[in-house]
Design a protein around this motif. Structure first.
Motif, PDB file in Angstrom:
ATOM      1  N   UNK A  65      98.309  40.055 156.593  1.00  0.00           N
ATOM      2  CA  UNK A  65      97.734  38.782 156.905  1.00  0.00           C
ATOM      3  C   UNK A  65      98.076  38.664 158.085  1.00  0.00           C
ATOM      4  N   UNK A  66      97.129  37.453 158.704  1.00  0.00           N
ATOM      5  CA  UNK A  66      97.443  36.690 159.818  1.00  0.00           C
ATOM      6  C   UNK A  66      97.011  35.287 159.693  1.00  0.00           C
ATOM      7  N   UNK A  67      97.553  34.570 160.612  1.00  0.00           N
ATOM      8  CA  UNK A  67      96.768  32.932 160.144  1.00  0.00           C
ATOM      9  C   UNK A  67      96.762  32.054 161.527  1.00  0.00           C
ATOM     10  N   UNK A  68      96.094  31.542 161.542  1.00  0.00           N
ATOM     11  CA  UNK A  68      95.522  30.591 162.844  1.00  0.00           C
ATOM     12  C   UNK A  68      94.351  29.750 162.295  1.00  0.00           C
ATOM     13  N   UNK A 123      94.590  47.926 158.833  1.00  0.00           N
ATOM     14  CA  UNK A 123      95.732  48.045 158.211  1.00  0.00           C
ATOM     15  C   UNK A 123      95.569  48.295 156.676  1.00  0.00           C
ATOM     16  N   UNK A 124      94.473  47.877 156.149  1.00  0.00           N
ATOM     17  CA  UNK A 124      94.147  47.879 154.874  1.00  0.00           C
ATOM     18  C   UNK A 124      93.017  48.876 154.518  1.00  0.00           C
ATOM     19  N   UNK A 125      92.726  49.693 155.451  1.00  0.00           N
ATOM     20  CA  UNK A 125      91.580  50.690 155.001  1.00  0.00           C
ATOM     21  C   UNK A 125      91.752  51.595 153.875  1.00  0.00           C
ATOM     22  N   UNK A 126      93.151  51.938 153.447  1.00  0.00           N
ATOM     23  CA  UNK A 126      93.442  52.883 152.487  1.00  0.00           C
ATOM     24  C   UNK A 126      93.443  52.482 151.187  1.00  0.00           C
ATOM     25  N   UNK A 127      93.066  51.170 151.080  1.00  0.00           N
ATOM     26  CA  UNK A 127      92.919  50.099 149.887  1.00  0.00           C
ATOM     27  C   UNK A 127      94.333  50.013 149.041  1.00  0.00           C
ATOM     28  N   UNK A 185      83.785  36.430 157.120  1.00  0.00           N
ATOM     29  CA  UNK A 185      83.306  37.294 156.038  1.00  0.00           C
ATOM     30  C   UNK A 185      82.617  38.349 156.714  1.00  0.00           C
ATOM     31  N   UNK A 186      81.779  38.114 157.787  1.00  0.00           N
ATOM     32  CA  UNK A 186      81.282  39.301 158.376  1.00  0.00           C
ATOM     33  C   UNK A 186      82.373  40.355 159.001  1.00  0.00           C
ATOM     34  N   UNK A 187      83.400  39.704 159.164  1.00  0.00           N
ATOM     35  CA  UNK A 187      84.332  40.674 159.828  1.00  0.00           C
ATOM     36  C   UNK A 187      84.923  41.785 159.066  1.00  0.00           C
ATOM     37  N   UNK A 188      84.495  41.456 157.354  1.00  0.00           N
ATOM     38  CA  UNK A 188      85.290  42.647 156.651  1.00  0.00           C
ATOM     39  C   UNK A 188      86.537  42.046 155.754  1.00  0.00           C
ATOM     40  N   UNK A 189      86.902  40.745 156.308  1.00  0.00           N
ATOM     41  CA  UNK A 189      88.123  40.419 155.666  1.00  0.00           C
ATOM     42  C   UNK A 189      88.065  40.127 154.369  1.00  0.00           C
ATOM     43  N   UNK A 190      88.979  40.543 153.278  1.00  0.00           N
ATOM     44  CA  UNK A 190      88.842  40.428 151.845  1.00  0.00           C
ATOM     45  C   UNK A 190      89.203  39.278 151.294  1.00  0.00           C
ATOM     46  N   UNK A 191      90.102  38.558 151.800  1.00  0.00           N
ATOM     47  CA  UNK A 191      90.555  37.331 151.271  1.00  0.00           C
ATOM     48  C   UNK A 191      90.538  36.196 152.485  1.00  0.00           C
TER      49      UNK A 191
END
Length: 309
Positions: free
Chosen positions: A18-21, A40-44, A81-87
């Motif tokens: 995660x990141x925050x801001x 960092x989350x590409x491997x699922x 959402x367009x960046x591919x972030x899941x949550x």
């Protein structure tokens, strides 16, 4: 993308990166950080998560804050959402939340609620009550609670902060080329089409009057712009005036769009207007005929700009 309106609503069976801001603008500087998260989350094995807040902390903690934001909360959600972030967690920011100590924040939110595997954060990030904790404290908490901390370099953080500052300045100056370069997309306004005085119709330039509900949204410099208009899933070009209609002694600022090759009735619909180019300052003309002549010229200039895209 899953959207949560509170930290407590978030649920996942996987650990999170995660990141925050505030991510106001979701501009090219922010996207560097967000790309690091998704890589960092590409491997699922893990899930990507962005934590942001609304209202903006400055709106809550500074009594007379006049801050204007590049995005409304719905615009920011669409861009993230367009960046591919899941949550995406948009947590209500209030004074009680601001009083959480650094350790309470790390233990109850990052560890217990988000099941954090790694946090990607700026070297100058401060958090906890009165913003007393820093990156070194976060690294220490990571060692204690078993999560990684990846620092973003001073240069990259500088890119992010400079971009936000420069974008606001450029928009206030009508410099759409610079603003849109830093954003990585054309700055846009979204709002409902409402009835205006319908003066434009009488001189052959009917306009859609846009009402923007969110008072905190930054409205760029007064003047005439070349724009792209999104109505549903259809795109049109046009020209837009932000100003006071001085030729007819207007008293209130309006945002009016003349949409090229379009004649449907769209009152009550929400539309999105992307600002491509600043054409000219708003002027007061001696007559409606002189105004109409200028609008004819504006249309030619706008179409000439569009033909170069």
């Amino acid at each position: 993308m899953k959207l949560f309106h509170s930290i407590n609503d978030f649920q996942s069976t996987k650990k999170t990166i995660l990141t925050l801001g505030t991510f106001d603008g979701v501009h090219i500087g922010h996207k560097k950080i967000l790309e690091r998260i998704t890589q960092n989350t590409e491997n699922g094995k893990y899930e990507s998560l962005v934590l942001t807040f609304f209202p903006h902390p400055r709106m809550v903690l500074q009594e007379k804050s006049e801050i204007k934001l590049l995005n409304t909360i719905s615009e920011k959600t669409k861009l993230l959402e367009a960046t591919g972030i899941e949550n995406l967690v948009i947590h209500p920011f209030n004074e009680s939340f601001s009083r959480l100590t650094a350790e309470e924040f790390v233990r109850t939110i990052l560890v217990d609620q988000f099941h954090i595997q790694k946090i990607i954060i700026g070297h100058d990030h401060r958090f906890g009550r009165n913003r007393t904790a820093n990156i070194d404290d976060l690294i220490a908490f990571g060692a204690e609670y078993g999560f990684e901390v990846e620092q973003i370099s001073a240069q990259e953080i500088q890119d992010v902060s400079v971009s936000s500052t420069k974008i606001r300045k450029a928009l206030n100056e009508g410099n759409m080329t610079l603003a849109n370069e830093y954003l990585g997309y054309a700055y846009f306004l979204s709002g409902e089409v409402v009835k205006g005085k319908q003066l434009g119709r009488t001189i052959g330039f009917p306009t859609a009057n846009i009402k923007i509900e969110e008072e905190y949204k930054l409205i760029p410099k007064i003047g005439v712009y070349v724009v792209k208009v999104l109505i549903g899933d259809q795109e049109f070009f046009g020209m837009m005036n932000i100003g006071f209609n001085p030729t007819v002694n207007g008293q209130n600022q309006t945002i009016e769009v003349n949409i090229f090759d379009f004649d449907a009735t769209i009152y009550g619909q929400k539309i999105e207007v992307s600002l491509l180019h600043y054409l000219r300052e708003e002027q007061k003309f001696g007559s409606l005929d002189l105004l109409k002549a200028q609008l004819n010229q504006d249309e030619k200039d706008a179409l000439a700009f569009v033909s170069q895209l």
